[in-house]
Design a protein around this motif. Structure first.
Motif, mmCIF file in Angstrom:
data_model
loop_
_atom_site.group_PDB
_atom_site.id
_atom_site.type_symbol
_atom_site.label_atom_id
_atom_site.label_comp_id
_atom_site.label_asym_id
_atom_site.label_seq_id
_atom_site.Cartn_x
_atom_site.Cartn_y
_atom_site.Cartn_z
ATOM 1 N N ASP A 86 -11.704 98.557 50.550
ATOM 2 C CA ASP A 86 -11.744 96.912 50.627
ATOM 3 C C ASP A 86 -10.981 96.545 49.397
ATOM 4 O O ASP A 86 -10.595 95.196 49.682
ATOM 5 C CB ASP A 86 -13.294 96.701 50.684
ATOM 6 N N ALA A 87 -11.124 97.106 48.307
ATOM 7 C CA ALA A 87 -10.246 96.320 47.270
ATOM 8 C C ALA A 87 -8.699 96.410 47.403
ATOM 9 O O ALA A 87 -8.095 95.614 46.672
ATOM 10 C CB ALA A 87 -10.668 96.794 46.001
ATOM 11 N N VAL A 88 -8.077 97.620 47.936
ATOM 12 C CA VAL A 88 -6.678 97.715 47.997
ATOM 13 C C VAL A 88 -6.046 96.623 49.197
ATOM 14 O O VAL A 88 -6.692 96.383 50.017
ATOM 15 C CB VAL A 88 -6.361 99.117 48.230
ATOM 16 N N LYS A 89 -4.790 96.183 48.648
ATOM 17 C CA LYS A 89 -4.021 95.309 49.586
ATOM 18 C C LYS A 89 -3.649 95.850 50.843
ATOM 19 O O LYS A 89 -3.445 97.301 50.728
ATOM 20 C CB LYS A 89 -3.128 94.724 48.847
ATOM 21 N N ARG A 90 -2.973 95.425 51.761
ATOM 22 C CA ARG A 90 -2.298 96.148 52.625
ATOM 23 C C ARG A 90 -1.041 96.904 52.178
ATOM 24 O O ARG A 90 -0.233 96.393 51.508
ATOM 25 C CB ARG A 90 -1.913 95.130 53.954
ATOM 26 N N GLY A 91 -0.950 98.120 52.453
ATOM 27 C CA GLY A 91 0.223 98.950 51.628
ATOM 28 C C GLY A 91 -0.235 99.508 50.718
ATOM 29 O O GLY A 91 0.420 100.475 49.960
ATOM 30 N N GLY A 92 -1.629 99.254 50.149
ATOM 31 C CA GLY A 92 -2.150 100.087 48.931
ATOM 32 C C GLY A 92 -2.637 101.301 49.251
ATOM 33 O O GLY A 92 -2.725 101.972 50.410
ATOM 34 N N GLU A 93 -3.308 101.857 48.281
ATOM 35 C CA GLU A 93 -3.511 103.421 48.380
ATOM 36 C C GLU A 93 -4.797 103.607 47.529
ATOM 37 O O GLU A 93 -5.092 103.088 46.301
ATOM 38 C CB GLU A 93 -2.441 104.172 47.761
ATOM 39 N N VAL A 94 -5.935 104.374 48.316
ATOM 40 C CA VAL A 94 -6.884 104.928 47.648
ATOM 41 C C VAL A 94 -6.570 106.525 47.588
ATOM 42 O O VAL A 94 -6.590 107.211 48.253
ATOM 43 C CB VAL A 94 -8.169 104.719 48.604
ATOM 44 N N VAL A 95 -7.029 106.897 46.236
ATOM 45 C CA VAL A 95 -7.010 108.257 45.959
ATOM 46 C C VAL A 95 -8.336 108.794 45.645
ATOM 47 O O VAL A 95 -8.878 108.141 44.870
ATOM 48 C CB VAL A 95 -6.140 108.617 44.782
ATOM 49 N N GLN A 96 -8.905 109.722 46.536
ATOM 50 C CA GLN A 96 -10.207 110.224 46.337
ATOM 51 C C GLN A 96 -10.135 111.260 45.653
ATOM 52 O O GLN A 96 -9.571 112.454 46.043
ATOM 53 C CB GLN A 96 -10.786 110.313 47.957
ATOM 54 N N VAL A 97 -10.961 111.382 44.744
ATOM 55 C CA VAL A 97 -11.349 112.600 43.810
ATOM 56 C C VAL A 97 -12.693 113.023 43.693
ATOM 57 O O VAL A 97 -13.137 114.163 43.873
ATOM 58 C CB VAL A 97 -10.785 112.213 42.287
ATOM 59 N N GLY A 98 -13.862 112.180 43.710
ATOM 60 C CA GLY A 98 -15.016 112.333 43.191
ATOM 61 C C GLY A 98 -15.769 112.937 44.604
ATOM 62 O O GLY A 98 -15.372 112.816 45.795
ATOM 63 N N LEU A 99 -16.676 113.919 44.234
ATOM 64 C CA LEU A 99 -17.396 114.405 45.192
ATOM 65 C C LEU A 99 -18.832 114.292 45.336
ATOM 66 O O LEU A 99 -19.546 115.071 45.314
ATOM 67 C CB LEU A 99 -16.949 116.009 45.455
ATOM 68 N N GLY A 100 -19.207 113.119 45.078
ATOM 69 C CA GLY A 100 -20.842 112.683 44.830
ATOM 70 C C GLY A 100 -21.558 113.080 46.014
ATOM 71 O O GLY A 100 -22.713 113.477 45.770
ATOM 72 N N ARG A 101 -20.884 112.949 47.072
ATOM 73 C CA ARG A 101 -21.389 113.238 48.455
ATOM 74 C C ARG A 101 -20.849 113.923 49.293
ATOM 75 O O ARG A 101 -19.467 113.721 49.386
ATOM 76 C CB ARG A 101 -21.931 111.804 49.264
ATOM 77 N N PRO A 102 -21.409 114.853 50.084
ATOM 78 C CA PRO A 102 -20.447 115.646 50.943
ATOM 79 C C PRO A 102 -19.831 115.098 52.070
ATOM 80 O O PRO A 102 -18.714 115.515 52.524
ATOM 81 C CB PRO A 102 -21.625 116.863 51.368
ATOM 82 N N THR A 103 -20.397 113.861 52.412
ATOM 83 C CA THR A 103 -19.860 113.346 53.632
ATOM 84 C C THR A 103 -20.119 111.518 53.398
ATOM 85 O O THR A 103 -20.881 111.172 52.599
ATOM 86 C CB THR A 103 -20.500 113.635 54.749
ATOM 87 N N PHE A 104 -19.186 110.820 53.962
ATOM 88 C CA PHE A 104 -19.316 109.393 53.732
ATOM 89 C C PHE A 104 -18.845 108.733 55.011
ATOM 90 O O PHE A 104 -17.930 109.539 55.789
ATOM 91 C CB PHE A 104 -18.760 108.762 52.413
ATOM 92 N N THR A 105 -19.096 107.576 55.253
ATOM 93 C CA THR A 105 -18.663 106.669 56.269
ATOM 94 C C THR A 105 -18.027 105.645 56.038
ATOM 95 O O THR A 105 -18.261 104.925 55.048
ATOM 96 C CB THR A 105 -19.978 106.329 57.251
ATOM 97 N N ILE A 106 -16.663 105.399 56.686
ATOM 98 C CA ILE A 106 -15.980 104.062 56.609
ATOM 99 C C ILE A 106 -15.738 103.333 57.740
ATOM 100 O O ILE A 106 -15.788 104.098 58.797
ATOM 101 C CB ILE A 106 -14.590 104.494 55.738
ATOM 102 N N ALA A 107 -15.663 102.328 57.665
ATOM 103 C CA ALA A 107 -15.141 101.249 58.552
ATOM 104 C C ALA A 107 -13.719 101.693 59.225
ATOM 105 O O ALA A 107 -12.874 101.296 58.572
ATOM 106 C CB ALA A 107 -15.418 99.828 58.279
#
Length: 325
Positions: free
Chosen positions: A238-259
């Protein structure tokens, strides 16, 4: 009597090792035989070993995936080469090294014995040369906390001058990732629940610190690196702009849900580990004191209790066990 003496003389030297023995069991301090190097391998006398949330994750899921038990844990290690296997070139006994957990080869502490022990077997291509003058606690934490955070934000995320960058989680990884991005000239913002470390983030050059990354929604970040991985991934998107990138590193939960609709026009990249080159670049930054992470040294005997401190979120920065000096 002679049979007993013969048994004692022929017995392989033994060392102590902190080992995972099965799901639901605390890590155990056992006596095990000293390891021997195979072709292309070296033996490292471990001098420092970092403690990581991944160690706890392995203890939760490890019994289903580990090829054998008990498993010596510890994937963030530095020490001195004490023996060489056949065919090893470019290294000698006495060299001071860190070990790269790159993900290319079976990870230490999960698929092969790690460094919560007096000695460690490592593949020669996974060795990073520790420069003279670098403290071995820093060298150890650089092999995972340093490598993983640096690779994610600099190599995978491409943080550079002029970018607006978010860092979620100012722990052992986030503190290094934040500073690395600041050094590029990026405008870096941090989201961290533990307000007691906000001052450290500001001192590292963060432009602002918030408690919850939800506060960044719609603020057109170029890049957000999530070093937490709890309920944070959607907030990063939700924070990144269109064309932006999220890099996922953390493994605090084994699964997560996104819209589903929220990811359209945006990129999500998973970053795992890094390279020997990444480690050696972090070594250089640490040696020049461009990055000065918070860490606490503990004794080898404290590893078991200290993992519980980590589990209970009672740690600032990184814990590093020092032993064998």
């Amino acid at each position: 009597m002679w049979a007993v003496i013969g048994t004692i003389i022929g017995r392989r030297p033994r060392m102590r090792a902190w080992q995972f023995e099965g799901t639901g069991k605390p890590i155990a301090l056992n006596e095990v035989p000293d390891p021997q190097p195979g072709p292309g391998e070296v033996i490292i006398d471990v001098k420092a070993a970092g403690l990581c949330h991944s160690d706890l994750m392995y203890m939760e899921i490890g019994e289903a995936t580990m090829p054998f038990l008990p498993m010596t844990q510890g994937h963030e290690n530095a020490g001195v080469i004490s023996a060489l296997g056949a065919g090893v070139e470019g290294w000698k006994v006495g060299d001071v090294v860190g070990v790269c957990s790159s993900g290319v080869r079976p990870p230490l502490g999960m698929f092969t014995h790690g460094g919560f022990a007096g000695k460690l077997v490592a593949n020669a291509p996974d060795l990073a040369r520790v420069p003279a003058g670098l403290d071995l606690s820093l060298a150890a934490l650089a092999t995972d906390a340093g490598m993983t955070s640096y690779h994610a934000i600099i190599k995978a995320g491409g943080a550079t001058a002029g970018m607006k960058v978010g860092v979620i989680g100012y722990g052992g990884l986030g503190q290094i990732g934040t500073r690395a991005a600041v050094l590029t000239g990026a405008e870096v913002h941090v989201a961290e629940m533990k307000e007691e470390v906000w001052g450290l983030a500001t001192a590292a050059g963060a432009a602002s610190v918030v408690r919850d990354a939800a506060e960044w929604s719609g603020q057109d970040f170029d890049l957000v690196v999530d070093y937490a991985g709890f309920d944070t991934t959607q907030k990063a998107i939700d924070a990144v702009k269109r064309g932006g990138e999220v890099v996922q590193v953390g493994l605090g939960r084994p699964t997560f849900t996104i819209a589903t609709a929220s990811i359209l026009g945006k990129r999500i990249v998973g970053s795992l580990g890094g390279t020997v080159q990444d480690i050696e670049e972090v070594f250089d930054l640490l040696l020049r004191r461009e990055i000065e992470p918070a860490y606490t040294e503990i004794a080898f005997e404290e590893i078991g209790a200290s993992l519980e401190r980590l589990r209970n979120n009672e740690v600032t920065g990184r814990l590093v066990a020092r032993f064998g000096d």
